[in-house]
Design an enzyme around this catalytic site. Structure first.
Site, PDB file in Angstrom:
ATOM      1  N   GLU A 118       0.854  -1.202   0.000  1.00  0.00           N
ATOM      2  CA  GLU A 118       0.000   0.000   0.000  1.00  0.00           C
ATOM      3  C   GLU A 118       0.891   1.254   0.000  1.00  0.00           C
ATOM      4  O   GLU A 118       0.557   2.257  -0.646  1.00  0.00           O
ATOM      5  CB  GLU A 118      -0.954   0.033   1.205  1.00  0.00           C
ATOM      6  CG  GLU A 118      -1.825  -1.205   1.416  1.00  0.00           C
ATOM      7  CD  GLU A 118      -2.817  -1.535   0.296  1.00  0.00           C
ATOM      8  OE1 GLU A 118      -2.807  -0.867  -0.746  1.00  0.00           O
ATOM      9  OE2 GLU A 118      -3.592  -2.489   0.474  1.00  0.00           O
ATOM     10  N   HIS A 121       2.071   1.810  -3.470  1.00  0.00           N
ATOM     11  CA  HIS A 121       1.017   2.391  -4.312  1.00  0.00           C
ATOM     12  C   HIS A 121       0.880   3.890  -4.048  1.00  0.00           C
ATOM     13  O   HIS A 121       0.767   4.689  -4.978  1.00  0.00           O
ATOM     14  CB  HIS A 121      -0.325   1.691  -4.061  1.00  0.00           C
ATOM     15  CG  HIS A 121      -0.281   0.209  -4.302  1.00  0.00           C
ATOM     16  ND1 HIS A 121      -1.295  -0.640  -3.982  1.00  0.00           N
ATOM     17  CD2 HIS A 121       0.691  -0.572  -4.856  1.00  0.00           C
ATOM     18  CE1 HIS A 121      -0.955  -1.882  -4.319  1.00  0.00           C
ATOM     19  NE2 HIS A 121       0.247  -1.861  -4.838  1.00  0.00           N
ATOM     20  N   TYR A 127       4.448   9.897  -7.289  1.00  0.00           N
ATOM     21  CA  TYR A 127       5.398   9.985  -8.412  1.00  0.00           C
ATOM     22  C   TYR A 127       4.685  10.487  -9.674  1.00  0.00           C
ATOM     23  O   TYR A 127       5.230  11.280 -10.442  1.00  0.00           O
ATOM     24  CB  TYR A 127       5.989   8.596  -8.607  1.00  0.00           C
ATOM     25  CG  TYR A 127       7.018   8.441  -9.694  1.00  0.00           C
ATOM     26  CD1 TYR A 127       8.166   9.228  -9.723  1.00  0.00           C
ATOM     27  CD2 TYR A 127       6.865   7.459 -10.678  1.00  0.00           C
ATOM     28  CE1 TYR A 127       9.120   9.055 -10.720  1.00  0.00           C
ATOM     29  CE2 TYR A 127       7.809   7.269 -11.669  1.00  0.00           C
ATOM     30  CZ  TYR A 127       8.935   8.070 -11.686  1.00  0.00           C
ATOM     31  OH  TYR A 127       9.875   7.885 -12.663  1.00  0.00           O
ATOM     32  N   GLU A 191     -11.188  -2.608  -1.656  1.00  0.00           N
ATOM     33  CA  GLU A 191     -10.231  -3.145  -2.619  1.00  0.00           C
ATOM     34  C   GLU A 191     -10.912  -3.849  -3.784  1.00  0.00           C
ATOM     35  O   GLU A 191     -10.342  -3.944  -4.863  1.00  0.00           O
ATOM     36  CB  GLU A 191      -9.253  -4.097  -1.916  1.00  0.00           C
ATOM     37  CG  GLU A 191      -8.448  -3.380  -0.853  1.00  0.00           C
ATOM     38  CD  GLU A 191      -7.288  -4.185  -0.313  1.00  0.00           C
ATOM     39  OE1 GLU A 191      -7.531  -5.290   0.198  1.00  0.00           O
ATOM     40  OE2 GLU A 191      -6.147  -3.708  -0.396  1.00  0.00           O
ATOM     41  N   GLU A 225      -3.323  -5.475  -6.024  1.00  0.00           N
ATOM     42  CA  GLU A 225      -4.647  -5.362  -5.408  1.00  0.00           C
ATOM     43  C   GLU A 225      -5.492  -6.616  -5.604  1.00  0.00           C
ATOM     44  O   GLU A 225      -6.298  -6.968  -4.744  1.00  0.00           O
ATOM     45  CB  GLU A 225      -5.399  -4.132  -5.930  1.00  0.00           C
ATOM     46  CG  GLU A 225      -4.875  -2.803  -5.392  1.00  0.00           C
ATOM     47  CD  GLU A 225      -4.895  -2.684  -3.870  1.00  0.00           C
ATOM     48  OE1 GLU A 225      -5.695  -3.365  -3.213  1.00  0.00           O
ATOM     49  OE2 GLU A 225      -4.090  -1.916  -3.340  1.00  0.00           O
ATOM     50  N   HIS A 228      -4.444  -8.736  -2.897  1.00  0.00           N
ATOM     51  CA  HIS A 228      -5.013  -8.290  -1.614  1.00  0.00           C
ATOM     52  C   HIS A 228      -6.460  -8.765  -1.487  1.00  0.00           C
ATOM     53  O   HIS A 228      -6.887  -9.217  -0.429  1.00  0.00           O
ATOM     54  CB  HIS A 228      -4.994  -6.752  -1.496  1.00  0.00           C
ATOM     55  CG  HIS A 228      -3.628  -6.147  -1.545  1.00  0.00           C
ATOM     56  ND1 HIS A 228      -3.406  -4.788  -1.470  1.00  0.00           N
ATOM     57  CD2 HIS A 228      -2.397  -6.708  -1.671  1.00  0.00           C
ATOM     58  CE1 HIS A 228      -2.113  -4.544  -1.545  1.00  0.00           C
ATOM     59  NE2 HIS A 228      -1.479  -5.695  -1.674  1.00  0.00           N
TER      60      HIS A 228
HETATM   61 FE    FE Z   1      -4.643  -3.080  -1.166  1.00  0.00          FE
END
Ligand code: FE
Length: 344
Positions: A118, A121, A127, A191, A225, A228
């Site tokens: 996370e 991400h 960025y 998610e 993800e 996840h």
């Molecule tokens: Fe996640």
């Protein structure tokens, strides 16, 4: 955590996702929830960093007048506005809720990896904002200033209430159901649903040969993800097996209602992002897509589908179901330094 000096060894059968034996939480073996170890290894095999992706092509497209339409610029900035804070909200829940109450050490191992992902991400969005020279004040405040993002974030954050309280403990019927509710909301809805319109928008750009470096960042993120989400679904289904008394008909209906509410918030968000549609995708097709994935999430935890609609974006499942055998990311080669070659 107090431990007792004893010759009595840990019994794997007492290991549980929540409410396991206290002494058990730091003993990785004997391992019971092997799905967590598999997820941990898969995460390591997928390691990546945002700065490995060259953003130059996107920077040129973003700064050249006429390459992107006003609607496209608005859509891109709004999804980034959602993303920039969403992964921090997810990370907080892992550390402040899930990790504190999960008693399976192999699941904790994966939660440590997931929390780091996370952070990666959140770094990726930072960025992108920095590379494109976006107004960070505008983007990072969107979750409080733009209705459709605010509504999703505030819905999710209500499920931290009580659980983030330092005195919260699992071990009663009510608190165990509350913890299970939190995991369901963060896995299935946050998610499993809330990221997907935004993913689809970015891949919409990519399919037009626009903002391809940003899309590459998002492909890596979506790969993480989906892992996840799989892990979250395994947690939910294992808690159901270990504590079947929690899965009452009322609670099942509550989960269905929450998923329907999440789906509604998500397609309201989609309508806000592109009021006039974008790349041939209109608000109606997004609604259908969101209903389609909501049904899939419900089915994975054994609940009845609610919408029964087909997938209007079949190309999204190709993007999600990355073939592990194939080198999908052909734009670069990763070589991580091993211990022997590190410079100090
Ligand atoms: Fe996640």
């Amino acid at each position: 955590m107090a431990i007792e000096k004893t010759q009595q060894r840990v019994d794997i059968n007492t290991r549980k996702i929540i409410n396991g034996a206290d002494a058990d939480v730091v003993q990785l073996y004997p391992m019971k929830h092997t799905f967590a170890w598999d997820a941990y290894n898969a995460g390591n095999a997928n390691h990546w960093l945002p700065t490995e992706i060259n953003m130059q092509g996107d920077v040129e497209q973003w700064k050249t007048p006429g390459v992107l339409t006003d609607d496209e610029i608005r859509a891109f900035k709004t999804v980034l506005g959602f993303f920039t804070t969403a992964d921090s909200i997810a990370a907080n829940n892992i550390v402040m809720a899930a990790y504190r109450h999960v008693t399976s050490p192999e699941c904790r191992m994966y939660l440590l990896r997931q929390a780091y992902e996370e952070a990666v991400h959140t770094h990726a969005y930072q960025y992108m904002v920095e590379s494109l020279g976006l107004d960070s004040g505008e983007i990072y405040n969107m979750y409080r200033e733009v209705d459709a993002i605010y509504n999703k974030a505030s819905f999710i954050l209500t499920f931290n209430d009580g659980i983030f309280d330092p005195s919260f403990k699992t071990g009663t019927f009510e608190s165990d159901q509350k913890f299970l509710e939190n995991i369901i909301v963060f896995s299935l809805i946050m998610e499993g649903i809330f990221f997907y319109s935004s993913f689809a928008v970015i891949f919409g750009f990519q399919r037009q040969n626009k903002m391809k470096s940003s899309a590459e960042q998002i492909q890596y993120i979506m790969r993480d993800e989906s892992q996840h989400l799989n892990f979250g679904i395994n947690l939910i289904n294992t808690i159901k097996e270990e504590q079947p008394e929690l899965w009452t008909p009322e609670f099942q209906q509550h989960v269905v209602d929450m998923v329907k509410e999440g789906a509604k918030l998500e397609y309201t968000f989609a309508a806000e992002v592109f009021p006039k549609g974008i790349f041939g995708m209109n608000a109606e097709s997004f609604k259908q897509y969101i209903e389609h994935i909501s049904d899939r999430r419900l089915a994975r935890v054994g609940l009845p589908e609610q919408f029964g609609v087909s997938n209007p974006f079949p190309w999204m499942s190709e993007a999600v179901d990355l073939n592990k055998e194939k080198n999908f990311f052909e734009t670069r080669v990763i070589e991580y330094k091993t211990g022997g070659t590190l410079d100090w």
